[in-house]
Design an enzyme around this catalytic site. Sequence first.
Site, PDB file in Angstrom:
ATOM      1  N   ARG A  46       0.842  -1.211   0.000  1.00  0.00           N
ATOM      2  CA  ARG A  46       0.000   0.000   0.000  1.00  0.00           C
ATOM      3  C   ARG A  46       0.871   1.252   0.000  1.00  0.00           C
ATOM      4  O   ARG A  46       0.546   2.266  -0.605  1.00  0.00           O
ATOM      5  CB  ARG A  46      -0.967  -0.014   1.195  1.00  0.00           C
ATOM      6  CG  ARG A  46      -1.762   1.272   1.371  1.00  0.00           C
ATOM      7  CD  ARG A  46      -3.073   1.101   2.132  1.00  0.00           C
ATOM      8  NE  ARG A  46      -2.990   0.232   3.294  1.00  0.00           N
ATOM      9  CZ  ARG A  46      -2.425   0.557   4.468  1.00  0.00           C
ATOM     10  NH1 ARG A  46      -1.901   1.745   4.643  1.00  0.00           N
ATOM     11  NH2 ARG A  46      -2.377  -0.316   5.460  1.00  0.00           N
ATOM     12  N   TYR A  98     -16.422  16.941 -15.489  1.00  0.00           N
ATOM     13  CA  TYR A  98     -16.773  15.555 -15.254  1.00  0.00           C
ATOM     14  C   TYR A  98     -17.785  15.499 -14.108  1.00  0.00           C
ATOM     15  O   TYR A  98     -17.509  16.021 -13.023  1.00  0.00           O
ATOM     16  CB  TYR A  98     -15.517  14.741 -14.926  1.00  0.00           C
ATOM     17  CG  TYR A  98     -15.836  13.304 -14.651  1.00  0.00           C
ATOM     18  CD1 TYR A  98     -16.315  12.476 -15.670  1.00  0.00           C
ATOM     19  CD2 TYR A  98     -15.707  12.769 -13.383  1.00  0.00           C
ATOM     20  CE1 TYR A  98     -16.647  11.161 -15.421  1.00  0.00           C
ATOM     21  CE2 TYR A  98     -16.030  11.446 -13.122  1.00  0.00           C
ATOM     22  CZ  TYR A  98     -16.503  10.649 -14.148  1.00  0.00           C
ATOM     23  OH  TYR A  98     -16.837   9.350 -13.888  1.00  0.00           O
ATOM     24  N   ASP A 170      -7.414  18.941 -14.449  1.00  0.00           N
ATOM     25  CA  ASP A 170      -7.767  17.593 -14.903  1.00  0.00           C
ATOM     26  C   ASP A 170      -7.362  17.543 -16.379  1.00  0.00           C
ATOM     27  O   ASP A 170      -7.999  18.170 -17.228  1.00  0.00           O
ATOM     28  CB  ASP A 170      -9.271  17.362 -14.708  1.00  0.00           C
ATOM     29  CG  ASP A 170      -9.711  15.956 -15.129  1.00  0.00           C
ATOM     30  OD1 ASP A 170      -9.011  15.324 -15.932  1.00  0.00           O
ATOM     31  OD2 ASP A 170     -10.772  15.510 -14.647  1.00  0.00           O
ATOM     32  N   LYS A 195      -8.471   6.386 -19.092  1.00  0.00           N
ATOM     33  CA  LYS A 195      -8.831   6.865 -20.423  1.00  0.00           C
ATOM     34  C   LYS A 195      -7.660   6.710 -21.399  1.00  0.00           C
ATOM     35  O   LYS A 195      -7.295   5.604 -21.714  1.00  0.00           O
ATOM     36  CB  LYS A 195      -9.337   8.301 -20.303  1.00  0.00           C
ATOM     37  CG  LYS A 195     -10.381   8.496 -19.170  1.00  0.00           C
ATOM     38  CD  LYS A 195     -11.662   7.705 -19.396  1.00  0.00           C
ATOM     39  CE  LYS A 195     -12.576   7.650 -18.171  1.00  0.00           C
ATOM     40  NZ  LYS A 195     -12.913   8.941 -17.550  1.00  0.00           N
TER      41      LYS A 195
HETATM   42  C1  PLP Z   1     -13.351   9.451 -16.354  1.00  0.00           C
HETATM   43  C2  PLP Z   1     -12.979  10.777 -15.876  1.00  0.00           C
HETATM   44  C3  PLP Z   1     -12.772  11.020 -14.511  1.00  0.00           C
HETATM   45  C4  PLP Z   1     -12.961   9.948 -13.454  1.00  0.00           C
HETATM   46  O1  PLP Z   1     -12.010   8.945 -13.555  1.00  0.00           O
HETATM   47  P1  PLP Z   1     -12.277   7.392 -13.159  1.00  0.00           P
HETATM   48  O2  PLP Z   1     -11.016   6.732 -13.574  1.00  0.00           O
HETATM   49  O3  PLP Z   1     -13.497   6.947 -13.917  1.00  0.00           O
HETATM   50  O4  PLP Z   1     -12.504   7.351 -11.688  1.00  0.00           O
HETATM   51  C5  PLP Z   1     -12.390  12.294 -14.130  1.00  0.00           C
HETATM   52  N1  PLP Z   1     -12.230  13.282 -15.035  1.00  0.00           N
HETATM   53  C6  PLP Z   1     -12.436  13.084 -16.351  1.00  0.00           C
HETATM   54  C7  PLP Z   1     -12.259  14.230 -17.293  1.00  0.00           C
HETATM   55  C8  PLP Z   1     -12.812  11.834 -16.819  1.00  0.00           C
HETATM   56  O5  PLP Z   1     -13.024  11.649 -18.130  1.00  0.00           O
END
Ligand code: PLP
Length: 372
Positions: A46, A98, A170, A195
């Site tokens: 962890r 998001y 982000d 992604k």
């Molecule tokens: C998918 C996504 C998230 C969340 O991420 P997870 O891996 O699904 O927890 C946050 N910000 C954006 C822009 C995303 O496309």
Amino acid sequence: MKPETLAVHAGREVEAGTHAVTPSITTSTTFERATDGSYPAHSYTRGGNPNRDRLETALAALEGGADCVAFASGMAATAAVLQTLRSGDHIVLPDDLYHGTRHLATQIMARWGLTASFVEMSDLAQVAAALRPNTRLIWIETPSNPRLKITDLRAVAALARAQGILSIADNTWATPILQRPLDLGVDAVMHSTTKYIGGHSDVLGGAVIVGEGREALAQALREVQKLVGGVPSPFDCWLLSRSIPTLPYRVRAQSLNAAAVAAWLADQPNIERVHYPGLATHPGHAVAAEQMTMFGAMLSVEVRGGLAAAMQVAASTRLFTQATSLGGVESLIEHRYSVEGTGTLTPPNLLRLSIGLEHVDDLIADLAAALG
Ligand SMILES: *Cc1c(COP(=O)(O)O)cnc(C)c1O
């Protein structure tokens, strides 16, 4: 070194001991101490393990950061950032973002005393007007989900820094290949590695990359990572490390496809509006051209005929799979309004497209048939 070289080599050194060229997966949860009681490598998984080290090294290098802290999902990474704040702190976020980030701030973190304001972040005056004496963080998402609004990273980072407020971007949709927020003065970058970094729709993950001189934030995130424990498994880290070498080439090819699809969609009578920052008609085009090397592989359209017509189109494509998520090699189409739940500002006739690596002619033919 250039991004292509970093993608292949950062965190992918030949393994000591086995001399394996490709990293092995270390599943052991516990690591031996030396006779003097010290830890030559790790203590408990962890807190850290070889596969997570490799992933964090690669992501820090690609974003030009000082450190990277990896998590089990993008949401765990976002939550960790918010958990470095205190009860009573205020944060500013974009009005288009998001939906999970919005709900985390308004539903979960609100219970712990965090307050949040949502603003049109493409307008710097609105960001400045939202700041309060207790504002500690400006959360940026550009291009934003799902309307692809563009925030001027340099301007918002400068505004935040002048007030002693942290700025975090982000960067999931742009990836470090198209946009490097740390170079523009942003303090840290968050990724849903699920992604584009994963790129194959088969692993969930998240990460925060912290810029030079932001060691206190990196330290605070490490503490959350270890004590809250939302960590990625060694196998998940390994899958992500396996995907990163092809990231620059995937993202560029997907962006080229998306630009062609967006241009074609802009001419279709059944499409009322295309949201893609690569189009000269997009209100954020000039800023995007300044801070991105390409315009990305995500786009949204508003379909003529409202919600029912949009649902019909999403159900009619054959190559585009009707599914959530994005950034994989396969093209996806999704009706966001019906996914995002109460309070969403997303138009009911909006469809979000994640453009994959198929041939663009086939993608356009598929959309033409569905729209027809
Ligand atoms: C998918 C996504 C998230 C969340 O991420 P997870 O891996 O699904 O927890 C946050 N910000 C954006 C822009 C995303 O496309």
